[in-house]
Design an enzyme around this catalytic site. Structure first.
Site, short mmCIF file in Angstrom:
data_model
loop_
_atom_site.label_atom_id
_atom_site.label_comp_id
_atom_site.label_asym_id
_atom_site.label_seq_id
_atom_site.Cartn_x
_atom_site.Cartn_y
_atom_site.Cartn_z
N GLU A 51 0.82 -1.21 0.00
CA GLU A 51 0.00 0.00 0.00
C GLU A 51 0.85 1.27 0.00
O GLU A 51 0.45 2.29 -0.57
CB GLU A 51 -0.94 0.01 1.20
CG GLU A 51 -2.06 -1.02 1.13
CD GLU A 51 -1.70 -2.36 1.75
OE1 GLU A 51 -2.58 -3.23 1.86
OE2 GLU A 51 -0.50 -2.54 2.12
N PHE A 113 -11.60 -6.87 14.06
CA PHE A 113 -10.51 -7.35 13.22
C PHE A 113 -10.20 -6.36 12.11
O PHE A 113 -11.08 -5.91 11.40
CB PHE A 113 -10.89 -8.71 12.61
CG PHE A 113 -9.86 -9.26 11.66
CD1 PHE A 113 -8.63 -9.69 12.12
CD2 PHE A 113 -10.12 -9.33 10.29
CE1 PHE A 113 -7.67 -10.18 11.25
CE2 PHE A 113 -9.18 -9.84 9.41
CZ PHE A 113 -7.95 -10.25 9.89
N GLN A 114 -8.94 -5.99 12.01
CA GLN A 114 -8.44 -5.03 11.02
C GLN A 114 -9.15 -3.69 11.10
O GLN A 114 -9.44 -3.05 10.07
CB GLN A 114 -8.52 -5.61 9.60
CG GLN A 114 -7.52 -6.74 9.36
CD GLN A 114 -7.35 -7.10 7.89
OE1 GLN A 114 -8.27 -6.93 7.09
NE2 GLN A 114 -6.19 -7.62 7.54
N LYS A 163 -17.52 -0.79 5.48
CA LYS A 163 -17.91 -1.75 4.45
C LYS A 163 -19.42 -1.73 4.17
O LYS A 163 -19.85 -1.87 3.02
CB LYS A 163 -17.48 -3.16 4.85
CG LYS A 163 -17.71 -4.18 3.74
CD LYS A 163 -17.12 -5.53 4.06
CE LYS A 163 -17.31 -6.51 2.89
NZ LYS A 163 -16.73 -7.84 3.18
N MET A 467 24.26 9.43 2.95
CA MET A 467 24.12 10.75 3.55
C MET A 467 24.36 10.72 5.05
O MET A 467 25.01 11.61 5.61
CB MET A 467 22.73 11.33 3.24
CG MET A 467 22.57 12.78 3.66
SD MET A 467 23.71 13.90 2.80
CE MET A 467 22.75 14.26 1.33
#
Length: 557
Positions: A51, A113-114, A163, A467
């Protein structure tokens, strides 16, 4: 027309002119992905490996075009994986709409969940965010989100959709996108006159142009303005490519790794004209170092005026419109003595020091520039290679340098190159990476290969986090704590394992042949370019020091 929330979302995206989105499916966005399947001819969905890659791709798409980039992720870890990409876009004022799924409304706040509170998490790094709790509000929220992302100073907007909202039905009616007008109402006659007076009275004007030049599409206006008052002109990292590098008034980048001409001019001018810039600490180091000049600021975001530096006059509004309104009020100027002094600084050549190895960053970019006809786009990761790409390549047209400036996000470049290449299929995209940055998100090579994108990744391979190692060398008595990588990764084999072409350059003699091979390849290429681990970025200003106190490579020798 009665439609589900998922279909309303997709049709609304189409209404907003969205052709491409970047994302990764999951349980909470299944309804959305089902509609994407049905509307695949209208919207091209690019499946990324992660993602974060989707967010960076949407960002790169936006920076290459000026249009809103769109990314999509599921709830929980899918949503949190977008956070770094959203923050990157926020810091660099990139218009983006990030869409996340969430658990059904009845499960919100129950550690389901999630489930994460992604709107709470992203409040500090978005212009605005939404959680949709009524499907009847969804269409207007999408329309408003696209407007907010583009209006004024651009930035990311997040829409979180439970959802059940994607399954519920509501009336959909085709709406035209909300018109985004340029901000003009604060461009007053008084503010124009105050700025014009200071410009007309000064003898040593200097222009400090920031990322707002690219955002406003004001490159031509800035050039005409600079030519009228004959003022030397520097760009920040974020405005690199906004001004052609070969323009007679261009002095190069300003700031920590800016040129001597730009940094000295900023401290010796009697008027510092700031265009679409915010006085970042990496540019001016400390406000005390530019106190000898009067300062004017042209800026679209009023919150940036007098925030880091107190200015003597300002114009708040769209930069393009501000410059167009200011031009009739300013006089033609010559400033011959001042320009001669700055041109003398521009012609000072850095002492050629013995190189530790046969390959150098400058050699790479000078050779690459010979192949460019103005249709190369350079994206970068973050580190030494990023600064070399800004310093050495000869940029010719706006929006051809894409890099994470404000957040400094390692792993940004490959995803951004995918977005830029999807947006600009007629151009060739190069991602300049360090071996450290490349290791963070090299999994997005899968995306480039799957979509047969002709991206060329050039890894400046110095076996270190260059760097950070440079700072350890200069300021920490060469205590190289965890910056020497000592990895056994064979980048050529890694590229081949992903399905890309892998090439290696270890001698100057074969660079041109390798670049020709890469440019003639119809698909992604990874070039392993070997440089010495002690190669440093110069010029450099130490943190907190005056920007005209410049460390050159020969000073250390």
């Amino acid at each position: 027309m009665l439609l589900t929330g998922a279909e309303i979302l997709i049709k609304s995206l189409i209404d907003e002119g969205v052709k491409t989105i970047f994302g990764y499916p999951g349980g909470s966005v299944l309804n959305i992905y089902d509609e994407l399947y049905k509307y695949s001819k209208e919207i091209n969905h690019i499946l990324t490996s992660h993602e974060q890659g989707a967010a960076h791709a949407a960002d790169g798409y936006s920076r290459a075009t000026g249009r809103v980039g769109v990314c999509l992720a599921t709830s929980g870890p899918g949503a949190t994986n977008l956070v770094t990409g959203i923050a990157t876009a926020y810091m660099d004022s990139v218009p983006m709409v990030a869409i996340t799924g969430n658990v059904p409304k009845a499960l919100l706040g129950k550690d389901s969940f999630q489930e994460v509170d992604i709107t709470g998490i992203t409040i500090p790094i978005t212009k605005h965010n939404y959680i949709v709790k009524d499907v009847n509000e969804l269409q207007n929220i999408i329309r408003e989100a696209f407007y907010i992302a583009q209006e004024g100073r651009p930035g990311p907007v997040l829409i979180d959709i439970p959802k059940d909202i994607t399954a519920n039905k509501a009336i959909y009616e085709k709406l035209i996108p909300k018109n985004v007008e340029k901000k003009e109402k604060h461009i007053t006659a008084k503010s124009l006159e105050e700025v014009a007076l200071l410009i007309n009275e000064c003898n040593r004007p200097f222009i400090y142009a920031g990322g707002g030049v690219n955002i406003a599409g004001a490159s031509e206006e800035v050039i005409r303005f600079a030519e009228k008052i004959n003022a030397p002109l520097a760009t920040t990292l974020m405005s690199t490519s906004a001004i052609p590098c070969n323009h007679r008034l261009y002095t190069g980048m300003i700031g920590m790794h800016g040129t001597k001409a730009s940094n000295v001019a900023a401290t010796k001018c009697d008027l510092l004209i700031t265009l679409g810039a915010r006085f970042s600490d990496r540019v001016i180091s400390s406000p005390d170092h530019i106190k000898n000049a009067k300062i004017v600021q042209l800026e679209v975001d009023p919150a940036e005026v007098n925030k880091n530096v107190k200015v003597d006059a300002f114009i708040i509004g769209d930069l393009k419109v501000s410059l167009e309104s200011l031009m009739p009020l300013i006089n033609n100027k010559k400033n011959e003595e001042w320009l001669n002094n700055i041109n003398n600084l521009k012609t000072i050549k850095k002492l050629e020091m013995p190189e530790e190895g046969p390959l150098t960053p400058k050699f790479l970019f000078e050779k690459l520039d010979k192949f460019d006809k103005g249709d190369f786009i350079i994206t970068t990761e973050v580190g030494q290679h990023q600064m070399w790409a800004a310093q050495y390549f000869n940029y010719k047209t706006p929006r051809t340098f894409i890099s994470s400036g404000g957040l400094g996000t390692m792993g940004f470049g490959l995803g951004a190159s995918i977005g830029a290449q999807m947006a600009k299929k007629d151009k060739r995209v190069f991602n300049i990476a360090g071996d450290g940055s490349f290791g963070m998100n090299c999994n997005e090579l899968v995306t480039a290969v799957k979509n047969n994108l002709p991206i060329i990744v050039i890894i400046m391979n110095n076996n270190s986090l260059g760097m950070v190692r440079q700072w350890q060398s200069l300021f920490y008595e060469e205590r190289y704590s965890e910056t020497t990588l000592n990895r056994s990764t064979d980048f050529v084999k890694l590229a081949e394992a992903f399905g890309a072409k892998g090439l290696r350059v270890s001698m100057k003699e074969n660079l041109e042949e390798v670049l020709k091979d890469a440019l003639n390849t119809n698909g992604p290429v990874v070039i392993d370019y070997i440089i010495h681990s002690d190669k440093k970025v110069f010029p450099m200003v130490a943190p907190g020091e005056p920007i005209d106190q410049i460390i050159m490579e020969e000073d250390l020798k």
